[in-house]
Design a protein around this motif. Structure first.
Motif, PDB file in Angstrom:
ATOM      1  N   THR A   1     -10.857  -2.930  -2.050  1.00 54.29           N
ATOM      2  CA  THR A   1      -9.826  -1.914  -2.249  1.00 54.29           C
ATOM      3  C   THR A   1     -10.433  -0.514  -2.221  1.00 54.29           C
ATOM      4  O   THR A   1     -11.501  -0.276  -2.786  1.00 54.29           O
ATOM      5  CB  THR A   1      -9.122  -2.139  -3.597  1.00 54.29           C
TER       6      THR A   1
ATOM      7  N   CYS B   1      -8.331   4.475   7.336  1.00 54.33           N
ATOM      8  CA  CYS B   1      -6.918   4.296   7.024  1.00 54.33           C
ATOM      9  C   CYS B   1      -6.070   5.332   7.742  1.00 54.33           C
ATOM     10  O   CYS B   1      -6.550   6.386   8.158  1.00 54.33           O
ATOM     11  CB  CYS B   1      -6.683   4.403   5.516  1.00 54.33           C
TER      12      CYS B   1
ATOM     13  N   SER C   1      -3.708   3.651  -2.972  1.00 54.39           N
ATOM     14  CA  SER C   1      -4.715   2.601  -3.099  1.00 54.39           C
ATOM     15  C   SER C   1      -4.430   1.524  -2.059  1.00 54.39           C
ATOM     16  O   SER C   1      -3.340   0.949  -2.032  1.00 54.39           O
ATOM     17  CB  SER C   1      -4.677   2.004  -4.509  1.00 54.39           C
ATOM     18  N   VAL C   2      -5.401   1.271  -1.176  1.00 57.88           N
ATOM     19  CA  VAL C   2      -5.226   0.325  -0.074  1.00 57.88           C
ATOM     20  C   VAL C   2      -5.969  -0.966  -0.391  1.00 57.88           C
ATOM     21  O   VAL C   2      -7.172  -0.954  -0.661  1.00 57.88           O
ATOM     22  CB  VAL C   2      -5.750   0.922   1.249  1.00 57.88           C
ATOM     23  N   SER C   3      -5.241  -2.070  -0.351  1.00 62.92           N
ATOM     24  CA  SER C   3      -5.850  -3.367  -0.629  1.00 62.92           C
ATOM     25  C   SER C   3      -5.398  -4.365   0.418  1.00 62.92           C
ATOM     26  O   SER C   3      -4.414  -4.153   1.123  1.00 62.92           O
ATOM     27  CB  SER C   3      -5.457  -3.857  -2.030  1.00 62.92           C
TER      28      SER C   3
ATOM     29  N   ASN D   1       0.839  -1.192   0.000  1.00 59.46           N
ATOM     30  CA  ASN D   1       0.000   0.000   0.000  1.00 59.46           C
ATOM     31  C   ASN D   1       0.877   1.246   0.000  1.00 59.46           C
ATOM     32  O   ASN D   1       1.136   1.846   1.039  1.00 59.46           O
ATOM     33  CB  ASN D   1      -0.920   0.007   1.224  1.00 59.46           C
TER      34      ASN D   1
END
Length: 281
Positions: A125, A266, A117-119, A30
């Motif tokens: 996501t 986040c 972009s956080v996955s 990330n």
């Protein structure tokens, strides 16, 4: 060296700047390139050698100071090289002296802007943006990971390099700043009224991956407002009668990191910038 994605041939007096790609930061990949990454340098020293006894040893033998003051510069900007050139001077270096390392000292304050972009496993996501409105809810700024926002556009936020927490042993030494009193918490919302605790949080350099992240970083406590690092020069340099030029290459491409503990909110923070320093006549 990683593939160069941007080259800024700024031969501005004594110092020039290049930019190349940095390694991915987050444990789940990330990370992204920030649009702004602003540091404040307060001192720059050249070293004839370093003991390098461990990841927190920033001893600089034979230190010669080439710059002091307060220089704020954005390492993603083409003007960074010019800014550093006005801060540091290599005139008057002792002829015949060989320097092997460089030691910058910087404020713990880092200004960031960008999106990541956080996955991860078990959630959809989403995008985490820097948020200028994120606050600490009265907590110590050195023990919090500020929340990012999941909508809108990224805005310039101020982050502070954290104090390590949890017991951490390096080379048989347990460092005093790393204890339960400095428990790191991740802010889960904009005003940090909801948090997630990290039982062990440290800022160890990924030196084994790439020494351009730095050889060592100071073991700072909550009472320290700045920190120092040690970088090896690409090649040792022996001073001649000509004032040398210092070339500094910064890598910021993947130096903005984001994490999530619940898949819906986040935190966002900087990752280390790669730096490669060359001194030539």
């Amino acid at each position: 060296m990683n593939k160069i994605y941007k080259l800024l041939p700024l031969f501005l007096g004594l110092i020039s700047l290049q930019v190349y790609s940095a390694g991915c930061a987050g444990s789940n990949g990330n990370c992204a390139e920030p649009s702004k990454y602003i540091l404040t340098m307060t001192k720059l020293e050249l070293c004839t050698s370093v003991p390098n006894t461990g990841p927190y040893d920033v001893t600089c033998n034979g230190a010669t100071t080439v710059g002091t003051g307060s220089l704020e510069f954005d390492v993603t900007s083409v003007s960074a090289g010019q800014a550093i050139a006005t801060f540091a001077s290599t005139k008057g270096l002792p002829i015949g002296t060989t320097f092997t390392h460089i030691k910058p000292t910087m404020l713990r304050k880092i200004q960031l802007q960008g999106s990541v972009s956080v996955s991860g496993s078990g959630f959809t996501t989403f995008t985490c943006h820097t948020d200028s409105s994120a606050t600490l809810n009265g907590a110590n700024k050195y023990n919090r990971l500020l929340a990012g926002k999941t909508s809108g556009s990224p805005t310039l936020m101020t982050y502070y390099l954290n104090t390590d927490s949890g017991e951490q042993t390096q080379n048989g030494v347990t460092y005093t700043s790393q204890n339960a009193a400095n428990l790191m918490k991740q802010c889960l919302n904009q005003d940090c009224s909801s948090t997630y605790s990290w039982t062990n949080y440290n800022k160890d350099l990924p030196t084994s991956t790439d020494s351009r992240f730095g050889l060592s970083i100071e073991d700072i406590t909550n009472s320290d407002d700045d920190f120092s690092m040690i970088f090896a020069l690409k090649e040792p340099y022996t001073v001649s009668e000509v004032a040398p030029k210092i070339d500094i290459a910064f890598g910021t491409k993947m130096s903005l990191s984001a994490d999530t503990s619940n898949g819906t909110s986040c935190s966002i923070s900087p990752y280390y910038v790669k730096s490669e320093i060359t001194i030539t006549d």
